[in-house]
Design a protein around this motif. Sequence first.
Motif, PDB file in Angstrom:
ATOM      1  N   UNK A  48     -16.821  67.170 -41.105  1.00  0.00           N
ATOM      2  CA  UNK A  48     -17.619  68.166 -40.810  1.00  0.00           C
ATOM      3  C   UNK A  48     -17.834  68.749 -39.100  1.00  0.00           C
ATOM      4  N   UNK A  49     -17.612  67.799 -38.183  1.00  0.00           N
ATOM      5  CA  UNK A  49     -17.421  68.478 -36.874  1.00  0.00           C
ATOM      6  C   UNK A  49     -16.299  69.438 -36.568  1.00  0.00           C
ATOM      7  N   UNK A  50     -15.061  68.823 -37.311  1.00  0.00           N
ATOM      8  CA  UNK A  50     -13.750  69.525 -37.314  1.00  0.00           C
ATOM      9  C   UNK A  50     -13.960  71.017 -37.746  1.00  0.00           C
ATOM     10  N   UNK A  51     -14.662  71.020 -38.866  1.00  0.00           N
ATOM     11  CA  UNK A  51     -15.057  72.307 -39.548  1.00  0.00           C
ATOM     12  C   UNK A  51     -15.701  73.318 -38.789  1.00  0.00           C
ATOM     13  N   UNK A  52     -16.918  72.816 -38.055  1.00  0.00           N
ATOM     14  CA  UNK A  52     -17.662  73.529 -37.088  1.00  0.00           C
ATOM     15  C   UNK A  52     -16.963  73.822 -36.180  1.00  0.00           C
ATOM     16  N   UNK A  53     -16.200  72.969 -35.511  1.00  0.00           N
ATOM     17  CA  UNK A  53     -15.340  73.708 -34.265  1.00  0.00           C
ATOM     18  C   UNK A  53     -14.313  74.632 -34.626  1.00  0.00           C
ATOM     19  N   UNK A  54     -14.074  74.793 -35.768  1.00  0.00           N
ATOM     20  CA  UNK A  54     -13.234  76.101 -36.214  1.00  0.00           C
ATOM     21  C   UNK A  54     -14.043  77.257 -36.213  1.00  0.00           C
ATOM     22  N   UNK A  55     -15.211  77.256 -36.199  1.00  0.00           N
ATOM     23  CA  UNK A  55     -15.959  78.505 -36.127  1.00  0.00           C
ATOM     24  C   UNK A  55     -15.923  79.395 -37.323  1.00  0.00           C
ATOM     25  N   UNK A  56     -15.627  78.856 -38.445  1.00  0.00           N
ATOM     26  CA  UNK A  56     -15.578  79.777 -39.633  1.00  0.00           C
ATOM     27  C   UNK A  56     -16.751  80.777 -39.985  1.00  0.00           C
ATOM     28  N   UNK A  57     -16.254  81.889 -40.315  1.00  0.00           N
ATOM     29  CA  UNK A  57     -17.537  82.732 -40.968  1.00  0.00           C
ATOM     30  C   UNK A  57     -18.061  82.154 -42.290  1.00  0.00           C
ATOM     31  N   UNK A  58     -17.139  81.645 -43.012  1.00  0.00           N
ATOM     32  CA  UNK A  58     -17.514  81.302 -44.429  1.00  0.00           C
ATOM     33  C   UNK A  58     -16.853  79.904 -44.679  1.00  0.00           C
ATOM     34  N   UNK A  59     -17.623  78.888 -45.459  1.00  0.00           N
ATOM     35  CA  UNK A  59     -16.880  77.601 -45.889  1.00  0.00           C
ATOM     36  C   UNK A  59     -17.215  78.041 -47.414  1.00  0.00           C
ATOM     37  N   UNK A  60     -16.021  77.729 -48.396  1.00  0.00           N
ATOM     38  CA  UNK A  60     -16.078  77.767 -49.895  1.00  0.00           C
ATOM     39  C   UNK A  60     -16.113  76.253 -50.335  1.00  0.00           C
ATOM     40  N   UNK A  61     -17.079  76.278 -51.003  1.00  0.00           N
ATOM     41  CA  UNK A  61     -17.225  74.784 -51.627  1.00  0.00           C
ATOM     42  C   UNK A  61     -17.458  74.842 -53.156  1.00  0.00           C
ATOM     43  N   UNK A  62     -17.766  73.753 -53.820  1.00  0.00           N
ATOM     44  CA  UNK A  62     -17.957  73.798 -55.107  1.00  0.00           C
ATOM     45  C   UNK A  62     -18.887  72.584 -55.629  1.00  0.00           C
ATOM     46  N   UNK A  63     -19.729  72.683 -56.337  1.00  0.00           N
ATOM     47  CA  UNK A  63     -21.012  71.773 -56.885  1.00  0.00           C
ATOM     48  C   UNK A  63     -20.555  70.448 -57.261  1.00  0.00           C
ATOM     49  N   UNK A  64     -19.224  70.513 -58.066  1.00  0.00           N
ATOM     50  CA  UNK A  64     -18.728  69.258 -58.274  1.00  0.00           C
ATOM     51  C   UNK A  64     -17.840  68.367 -57.190  1.00  0.00           C
ATOM     52  N   UNK A  65     -17.124  69.160 -56.730  1.00  0.00           N
ATOM     53  CA  UNK A  65     -15.910  68.588 -55.867  1.00  0.00           C
ATOM     54  C   UNK A  65     -16.628  68.132 -54.517  1.00  0.00           C
ATOM     55  N   UNK A  66     -17.656  68.933 -53.899  1.00  0.00           N
ATOM     56  CA  UNK A  66     -18.189  68.668 -52.595  1.00  0.00           C
ATOM     57  C   UNK A  66     -19.558  68.055 -52.649  1.00  0.00           C
ATOM     58  N   UNK A  67     -19.874  67.297 -51.565  1.00  0.00           N
ATOM     59  CA  UNK A  67     -21.040  66.564 -51.567  1.00  0.00           C
ATOM     60  C   UNK A  67     -21.999  67.545 -50.748  1.00  0.00           C
ATOM     61  N   UNK A  68     -23.219  67.316 -51.293  1.00  0.00           N
ATOM     62  CA  UNK A  68     -24.598  68.199 -51.062  1.00  0.00           C
ATOM     63  C   UNK A  68     -24.825  67.792 -49.454  1.00  0.00           C
ATOM     64  N   UNK A  69     -24.815  66.514 -48.900  1.00  0.00           N
ATOM     65  CA  UNK A  69     -25.269  66.623 -47.485  1.00  0.00           C
ATOM     66  C   UNK A  69     -24.214  66.887 -46.510  1.00  0.00           C
ATOM     67  N   UNK A  70     -22.925  66.897 -46.910  1.00  0.00           N
ATOM     68  CA  UNK A  70     -21.890  67.635 -45.998  1.00  0.00           C
ATOM     69  C   UNK A  70     -22.114  69.097 -46.061  1.00  0.00           C
ATOM     70  N   UNK A  71     -22.460  69.788 -47.099  1.00  0.00           N
ATOM     71  CA  UNK A  71     -22.662  71.401 -47.118  1.00  0.00           C
ATOM     72  C   UNK A  71     -24.169  71.328 -46.238  1.00  0.00           C
ATOM     73  N   UNK A  72     -25.149  70.610 -46.534  1.00  0.00           N
ATOM     74  CA  UNK A  72     -26.255  70.726 -45.732  1.00  0.00           C
ATOM     75  C   UNK A  72     -26.023  70.918 -44.306  1.00  0.00           C
ATOM     76  N   UNK A  73     -25.245  69.948 -43.822  1.00  0.00           N
ATOM     77  CA  UNK A  73     -24.861  69.916 -42.376  1.00  0.00           C
ATOM     78  C   UNK A  73     -24.149  70.964 -41.767  1.00  0.00           C
ATOM     79  N   UNK A  74     -23.543  71.588 -42.642  1.00  0.00           N
ATOM     80  CA  UNK A  74     -22.986  72.995 -42.309  1.00  0.00           C
ATOM     81  C   UNK A  74     -23.646  74.043 -42.168  1.00  0.00           C
ATOM     82  N   UNK A  75     -24.492  74.158 -43.021  1.00  0.00           N
ATOM     83  CA  UNK A  75     -25.506  75.037 -43.000  1.00  0.00           C
ATOM     84  C   UNK A  75     -26.455  75.000 -41.908  1.00  0.00           C
ATOM     85  N   UNK A  76     -26.724  73.762 -41.398  1.00  0.00           N
ATOM     86  CA  UNK A  76     -27.760  73.596 -40.148  1.00  0.00           C
ATOM     87  C   UNK A  76     -27.187  73.824 -39.147  1.00  0.00           C
TER      88      UNK A  76
END
Length: 239
Positions: A48-76
Amino acid sequence: MRVVSLVPSLTEAVAVTVPGVLVGATDWCSHPVDLDVTRVGGTKNPDVPRIIALAPDLVIANEEENRAPDLAELRAAGIEVLLTEVRTLDQAFRELRRVLAACGAGRPRWLEEAEAVWWDPPCPSVRLRAAVPIWRRPWMVLGRDTFAGDLLARMGVDNAYAAHTERYPRVPVEELRAAELDLVVLPDEPYRFTREDGPEAFSTRTPVALVSGRHLTWYGPSLVEAPAVLSAALRAACR
């Protein structure tokens, strides 16, 4: 626009349709084969820190493949997350259109071709009842409400465990052997079933189809080839 994809299927769809938009993808994003972006870990354990460091405008995820806590951290961290849900082919087409629109793309030709070939996919003369193992040690199979199960049903192959209460139930191999199946379908992902690893567990009287996991479980440009590729594998097994 800067996009990070945490879903291999959608990584391929975006990379093919909007070259240059992706700046990050998971270690499991293997297509396109020449994809040159920052790798951000696995689908279940992204950095997650590496993703944040990339400063993306958008992260694409899937409810089955990705974990909710990781996505919540990105949204935060103030990053927009587009969460997809794909359990049928129709859902896949809708979500692909939504994802590509969010990345600034229109409706690509490959998506039109995929919708066309899946309008009337090749089917056997009689419907077949099959089990679809996706893991070994322990044995796990496709259960209810799965994208791969929907694809096979459209091709005349009914999942023997489609009514199971779980989406990916554990089923002892002894039960699979006794299930009076017309066919066993073995994809090469997530578990890499091969001619030497998988078919030997079943009776020689039960046909076994070794199929491309990418064509059975991915929703993206591979959908264009999937009916022909899967049909050839099914025909070869049932000869």
